[in-house]
Every structure is written in C-alpha cells, then in structure tokens.
Motif scaffolding. Structure first.
Motif, PDB file in Angstrom:
ATOM      1  N   ALA A  55      96.347  24.322   1.368  1.00  0.00           N
ATOM      2  CA  ALA A  55      95.364  24.353   2.453  1.00  0.00           C
ATOM      3  C   ALA A  55      95.954  23.782   3.737  1.00  0.00           C
ATOM      4  O   ALA A  55      95.697  24.287   4.835  1.00  0.00           O
ATOM      5  CB  ALA A  55      94.116  23.573   2.046  1.00  0.00           C
ATOM      6  N   VAL A  56      96.754  22.719   3.615  1.00  0.00           N
ATOM      7  CA  VAL A  56      97.412  22.143   4.789  1.00  0.00           C
ATOM      8  C   VAL A  56      98.379  23.159   5.396  1.00  0.00           C
ATOM      9  O   VAL A  56      98.440  23.328   6.630  1.00  0.00           O
ATOM     10  CB  VAL A  56      98.148  20.842   4.408  1.00  0.00           C
ATOM     11  N   ALA A  57      99.126  23.848   4.539  1.00  0.00           N
ATOM     12  CA  ALA A  57     100.065  24.860   5.039  1.00  0.00           C
ATOM     13  C   ALA A  57      99.328  25.994   5.751  1.00  0.00           C
ATOM     14  O   ALA A  57      99.766  26.490   6.796  1.00  0.00           O
ATOM     15  CB  ALA A  57     100.903  25.410   3.877  1.00  0.00           C
ATOM     16  N   LEU A  58      98.185  26.399   5.191  1.00  0.00           N
ATOM     17  CA  LEU A  58      97.401  27.458   5.820  1.00  0.00           C
ATOM     18  C   LEU A  58      96.864  27.005   7.170  1.00  0.00           C
ATOM     19  O   LEU A  58      96.898  27.751   8.161  1.00  0.00           O
ATOM     20  CB  LEU A  58      96.248  27.866   4.891  1.00  0.00           C
ATOM     21  N   ALA A  59      96.360  25.775   7.229  1.00  0.00           N
ATOM     22  CA  ALA A  59      95.847  25.249   8.494  1.00  0.00           C
ATOM     23  C   ALA A  59      96.957  25.175   9.540  1.00  0.00           C
ATOM     24  O   ALA A  59      96.738  25.497  10.716  1.00  0.00           O
ATOM     25  CB  ALA A  59      95.230  23.870   8.272  1.00  0.00           C
ATOM     26  N   ALA A  60      98.143  24.757   9.121  1.00  0.00           N
ATOM     27  CA  ALA A  60      99.275  24.685  10.055  1.00  0.00           C
ATOM     28  C   ALA A  60      99.658  26.073  10.557  1.00  0.00           C
ATOM     29  O   ALA A  60      99.970  26.256  11.747  1.00  0.00           O
ATOM     30  CB  ALA A  60     100.469  24.012   9.373  1.00  0.00           C
ATOM     31  N   ALA A  61      99.631  27.061   9.659  1.00  0.00           N
ATOM     32  CA  ALA A  61      99.956  28.432  10.058  1.00  0.00           C
ATOM     33  C   ALA A  61      98.938  28.955  11.073  1.00  0.00           C
ATOM     34  O   ALA A  61      99.305  29.642  12.039  1.00  0.00           O
ATOM     35  CB  ALA A  61     100.003  29.335   8.829  1.00  0.00           C
ATOM     36  N   GLU A  62      97.665  28.632  10.882  1.00  0.00           N
ATOM     37  CA  GLU A  62      96.635  29.057  11.829  1.00  0.00           C
ATOM     38  C   GLU A  62      96.861  28.414  13.199  1.00  0.00           C
ATOM     39  O   GLU A  62      96.692  29.056  14.246  1.00  0.00           O
ATOM     40  CB  GLU A  62      95.255  28.685  11.292  1.00  0.00           C
ATOM     41  N   LEU A  63      97.251  27.120  13.193  1.00  0.00           N
ATOM     42  CA  LEU A  63      97.518  26.433  14.450  1.00  0.00           C
ATOM     43  C   LEU A  63      98.726  27.044  15.167  1.00  0.00           C
ATOM     44  O   LEU A  63      98.736  27.172  16.393  1.00  0.00           O
ATOM     45  CB  LEU A  63      97.742  24.943  14.196  1.00  0.00           C
ATOM     46  N   ARG A  64      99.765  27.418  14.391  1.00  0.00           N
ATOM     47  CA  ARG A  64     100.942  28.052  14.997  1.00  0.00           C
ATOM     48  C   ARG A  64     100.561  29.371  15.662  1.00  0.00           C
ATOM     49  O   ARG A  64     101.038  29.692  16.758  1.00  0.00           O
ATOM     50  CB  ARG A  64     102.020  28.295  13.938  1.00  0.00           C
ATOM     51  N   ALA A  65      99.706  30.148  14.996  1.00  0.00           N
ATOM     52  CA  ALA A  65      99.272  31.422  15.570  1.00  0.00           C
ATOM     53  C   ALA A  65      98.509  31.202  16.867  1.00  0.00           C
ATOM     54  O   ALA A  65      98.674  31.952  17.840  1.00  0.00           O
ATOM     55  CB  ALA A  65      98.409  32.178  14.562  1.00  0.00           C
ATOM     56  N   LEU A  66      97.672  30.163  16.892  1.00  0.00           N
ATOM     57  CA  LEU A  66      96.946  29.846  18.118  1.00  0.00           C
ATOM     58  C   LEU A  66      97.901  29.395  19.213  1.00  0.00           C
ATOM     59  O   LEU A  66      97.773  29.770  20.384  1.00  0.00           O
ATOM     60  CB  LEU A  66      95.912  28.747  17.844  1.00  0.00           C
ATOM     61  N   SER A  67      98.880  28.585  18.839  1.00  0.00           N
ATOM     62  CA  SER A  67      99.836  28.056  19.810  1.00  0.00           C
ATOM     63  C   SER A  67     100.664  29.167  20.430  1.00  0.00           C
ATOM     64  O   SER A  67     100.969  29.141  21.639  1.00  0.00           O
ATOM     65  CB  SER A  67     100.752  27.034  19.128  1.00  0.00           C
ATOM     66  N   ALA A  68     101.028  30.170  19.630  1.00  0.00           N
ATOM     67  CA  ALA A  68     101.877  31.260  20.117  1.00  0.00           C
ATOM     68  C   ALA A  68     101.207  32.039  21.248  1.00  0.00           C
ATOM     69  O   ALA A  68     101.890  32.576  22.126  1.00  0.00           O
ATOM     70  CB  ALA A  68     102.230  32.200  18.968  1.00  0.00           C
ATOM     71  N   GLY A  69      99.905  32.095  21.243  1.00  0.00           N
ATOM     72  CA  GLY A  69      99.198  32.869  22.267  1.00  0.00           C
ATOM     73  C   GLY A  69      98.539  32.019  23.325  1.00  0.00           C
ATOM     74  O   GLY A  69      97.732  32.533  24.108  1.00  0.00           O
ATOM     75  N   ALA A  70      98.831  30.717  23.332  1.00  0.00           N
ATOM     76  CA  ALA A  70      98.161  29.804  24.247  1.00  0.00           C
ATOM     77  C   ALA A  70      99.014  29.534  25.483  1.00  0.00           C
ATOM     78  O   ALA A  70     100.232  29.776  25.497  1.00  0.00           O
ATOM     79  CB  ALA A  70      97.838  28.491  23.537  1.00  0.00           C
TER      80      ALA A  70
END
Length: 543
Positions: A55-70
């Motif tokens: 779950a931590v890895a999934l949350a981190a992946a979601e944050l990376r996706a958000l960061s890439a487009g921010a």
C-alpha cells in the motif's frame, strides 16, 4: 423481484425446507456465494506487513504520477511527501504494531496518529510544525485509501443470495431496491443479517442445509413458510411484490390522543443502519433516532480509521433529523459483525474483544470516533451509546477518553461538545448491577444480545437459537429488575432491540414499565398503531 421466466425448466420443482427468518416471497436467479477457501486472503489474517508495504508503494507511485504533471513548486511538495513515505523509519512503529497482532490498516493509522500527535504537541501555533502535520495526515489517509482499494464482492440486483451464511456488511453493501432474497444453509433467525432483512423487507430462509442451486438457476424463496423452491413449475409461483416501506406522517404529538387510563406517554424513535435509511424517513414522524449502528456505516478499515468520514456520516444524520435527538452507538464490531483489518469476528469474539472491549483495546480507534462524535454533537442534540459494557470501569475509561479528546479539540479550536454518554444494557452482569452505573447518562436495553447471553445460546447457531425464545420468562424477570434500578437512579431507559417490534413483545415491555422504544423503519407503522390503540397499561411506580 421477478426473475427471468423464459426457457424450459431443467428439472421439476425441488423444495428445501428451512426456518423462516424474514417474511415475504421473492423469485430470482441464484447467486452462489464463493466458498471461503476461494476468497482473497485478508491482510489482517495473512501477511499484514507485506500488505502495508504494498500500500505504501502504491501511494508513492500515485504521488510520483501527480508530481510528474505538476508545476515545479507543487512537485517539490509532492517529492518531499514521497521522500517521507519511502523512509523506512516511518514504517517501523506500524510494523511493530503488526508484530503484536494489529491488522495493516489499524497499525498504520495508530502509528501515524502517534506521529501527528507528537508534532501537534511539540509545536502548537508553529507554521512549520503545522505543515509537517498536514503532510503526515495526507500520507496517513493516502495509504489507508490504498489499503481500501480492493473491490468489495457484490452480486446482481434482484438475485437470490445462496450460501452458508452472510456478513452484515455484505447485506448493507447490496442494493435491495430491485428485489432479491436470501437462502442460507446455516444462519440464524435472530442474527444481525436476519434483523436487517426484516428491517429492509428482504425474504430470508435459514437452516436449509445444502442448497444445490446452480448460478443463475431460478429460485423461489418463501420467507413466510420457510421454503426454498428450485425451478418453480409455473407462473403461479410468482410472488406478489413486497409493499414498500410505509412513510410515517402522523406527528408524535398525536400518539397519546384517544388513550385511556393513567398511562405515561410513550416515545417512538427509529433505528438507523445506513445513510440510505434516511431517504424515506419523515423526521416529523418520530421522536428521534434511538440507535445508529455506526459499525454499518463504514465499508473498510480505511474508512473507519478516517475521522472526516465519521464526521460526514454523523453530520448528515443530525442535519436530516432537523433538531430531533440522535443517539449514535460507538462501533460494535465482533461476533457476526466483522471488518477486515479491524475485527475478524467469529464465535470466539462473542465472549472476547467486542464492542467497548475492542475500543478500549485499540484506543486510537476509539479516539478517532470520539472526536467525530463530539464534533457532530456541536451541530445538534447528539447522545453517545457504549456497546457491550460489562462493568462501571469501562464506562469510566471511555468517559475519560472523551474528556481528553474534548480538551484536544478545544486546543485546536475545533467546535465540539461533550455529549451525554449512556450504555447498552445487553450483558447480564451489567443488567444485574445497573445500580452501580450511576455515571451513565441513560440506559438502552439491547434485547437481542441480552437474551443470547442470558440463555447462553448463540443466536447465530440454529441448533441453540430456539433456547432464546424458551428463555423469555428469565428475560422479563431481569427486565423488571432493570426497570426498577433505572427508576431508582432516575436514569432514562429505552429499548432498541427486536423485541419491541413484535406485538406480544411490545405489550410485555409496556406492562414491565418501558415507555421509550426505538425500532427499524419498517416497523414504525405497526408499533405506532399499537401505542396509539389506547392499550397502554399504567406506568409502574415504586412500592
């Protein structure tokens, strides 16, 4: 409620006889519940540590996706959160809790809650500390959301659920507005699913033994006769539609009109299991909500560990009741009310960690709910009900917890009110020593569990459930004592169990001196009619 009728029947009608659990008749295609062995392993009973890491890895992946487009500034904030989340040190306290038996969600919520509390205490009013608290809170809920991301098993609308047993959470997650029914090889006529089925008008038969219905096979369930028929032979077997829930319009002020004698006025409230129960409820038709089973409002451990989700649910109920009193019972997990990652339930939990015992064993869970309850109490007349109380010390411990969380909310400037706190009278030890519970603001008798524990007969075990009915004389002797103790203390007393929903049970409760009842929405019309009939006996007085 009608199922498909086209096509030849593959076999002549086959009947299975069982025990009626909820009246009515329904016809629909069979849905075969999966065997437990085929279910996905739950994180609380499997490798909870691995589940948390995933779950931590999934949350981190979601944050990376958000960061890439921010934009650069936003990406910097998100990258900082990712760095925090992937720091192994942040996992250590949660993993320690898992090693001591906590499920993944409970361990993560508790560990992150402790981090947040430490920062809140260290730097009140400091913007830097406030920013760190916001980051930690965001990470806490993002991982909880990841843990809750598994789709909950459901079945087609209008289907007949065929299985060994059924979890209350599954019943409540399903949309019964298009019909359907329940046919169980085991089950109990006085268990929580049967209680819910009667409240929602869902036909149900239990104790059928093996029901060899194929997926999609046409099944008729007759909840009045305790009959399940496979491949009904003709259209005459089609049941009439079940009448909708009756909308109540007579105002409570009119209930006493036409009654004779010196009877004390009766109060009638409604029990709420889900937010959808509010849809057909006219607040002017009841004196209030006598019981909200809060454990049925949450579909996952992540939801039940999220304070804002609690508050949103309670706020909706309080606003819907428009100033009428609302009694919210704290989480009563255990027995047949399970929540993966929080309470696994089962027969052992009936005499183990259930209700207030579970809450006191996991104070982080109790504190989350207590804060939300007090925030809701600032919006209207809210009372809090404690489940499965056995001794006064449990009430004292929960009162102290509420006072601590009230002080915390005050420090944070969050509007809140310390509500009246009462207890469920459902454990014989508490019922027999009610005079020792002077600190309780009110009492509410849960006749379902009180009967089960008094008779030492599990209500979800068909082999022993009949002993409950045969033990009614003992129950009413005990209720006489409960009434006397409540009168002596001057403490308000009500009944929120199924017993008040039956004409005979209501009559006996009235004769015993009860005047405050809370029942399922479906039973409001019948109970009100009986209360309005003028048949109330005089209220008892001391001596």
């Amino acid at each position: 409620m009608a199922g498909p009728m086209a096509g030849p029947f593959s076999a002549r009608p086959r009947d299975r006889r069982g025990t009626p659990a909820s009246p009515g008749r329904a016809l629909g295609p069979a849905f075969r519940a999966r065997d437990r062995a085929a279910a996905v392993v739950d994180p609380a009973t499997g490798d909870a540590a691995a589940c948390l890491r995933a779950a931590v890895a999934l949350a981190a992946a979601e944050l990376r996706a958000l960061s890439a487009g921010a934009d650069p500034q936003s990406a910097g904030v998100l990258d900082f959160q990712i760095e925090m989340l992937l720091d192994e040190e942040i996992l250590v306290p949660a993993l320690e809790r898992i090693s001591k038996g906590d499920g993944a969600a409970l361990a993560w919520a508790g560990a992150m809650g402790a981090y947040i509390d430490a920062f809140t205490a260290s730097g009140p009013g400091d913007d830097a500390f406030a920013a760190r608290v916001a980051d930690l809170s965001d990470l806490q809920h993002r991982v909880l959301d990841a843990l809750a991301g598994r789709a909950r098993a459901d079945f087609p609308e209008g289907a007949v659920y065929v299985g060994d047993d059924m979890a209350p959470s599954l019943f409540l997650a399903h949309d019964w507005s298009q019909g359907g029914a329940i046919a169980l090889s085991a089950g109990s006529a006085i268990g929580h699913v049967a209680l819910l089925a009667r409240a929602y008008g869902v036909p149900m038969v239990i104790g059928l033994g093996a029901v060899e219905a194929r997926a999609g096979q046409l099944v008729l369930v007759d909840g009045d006769a305790g009959l399940v028929r496979l491949d009904p032979a003709d259209a005459l077997a089609m049941p009439p539609p079940t009448p909708p829930l009756i909308s109540m319009t007579m105002p409570p002020a009119a209930w006493g009109e036409g009654r004779t004698g010196d009877a004390a006025p009766a109060r009638l409230c409604v029990n709420i299991n889900t937010l959808s129960d509010l849809d057909n409820l006219d607040p002017a038709s009841v004196d209030g909500v006598g019981l909200v089973r809060t454990e049925f409002l949450f579909a996952s451990a992540a939801e039940v560990l999220f304070e804002e989700r609690h508050f949103a649910c309670y706020r909706q109920i309080v606003h819907r009741l428009a100033g009428r009193p609302v009694t919210l019972r704290m989480l009563d997990f255990g027995g047949d009310k399970t929540l993966p990652g929080i309470a696994e339930g089962g027969p052992a939990s009936l005499l183990g960690e259930r209700g207030i015992r579970l809450l006191l064993a996991h104070p982080e869970l109790a504190r989350i709910q207590a804060r939300a309850l007090m925030r809701a109490a600032a919006l209207g007349p809210v009372s809090v009900l404690l489940p499965m109380v056995t001794v006064p010390a449990e009430l004292g411990a929960m009162n102290s917890l509420f006072e601590e969380e009230a002080a915390r909310l005050a420090r944070l400037g969050i509007p809140a009110r310390l509500p009246p706190i009462g207890i469920m009278v459902e454990v014989p030890a508490a019922a027999l020593t009610l005079d020792q519970f002077g600190a309780a603001a009110f009492f509410s008798v849960g006749t379902n569990d009180l009967m089960q524990y008094l008779s030492a007969a599990a209500r979800d075990n068909p082999a022993t459930a009949p002993l409950n009915a045969q033990s009614e004389p003992a129950l009413f002797r005990l209720l006489d004592q409960v009434c006397a103790a409540a009168r002596a203390l001057g403490t308000p007393l009500s009944v929120c169990g199924d017993l008040a929903s039956t004409p005979q049970g209501l009559a006996r409760l009235l004769a015993a001196g009860f005047r405050d009842f809370s029942v399922a929405p479906r039973h409001l019309a019948a109970v009100r009619a009986q209360l309005h009939s003028g048949a109330l006996p005089p209220a008892r007085t001391e001596g």
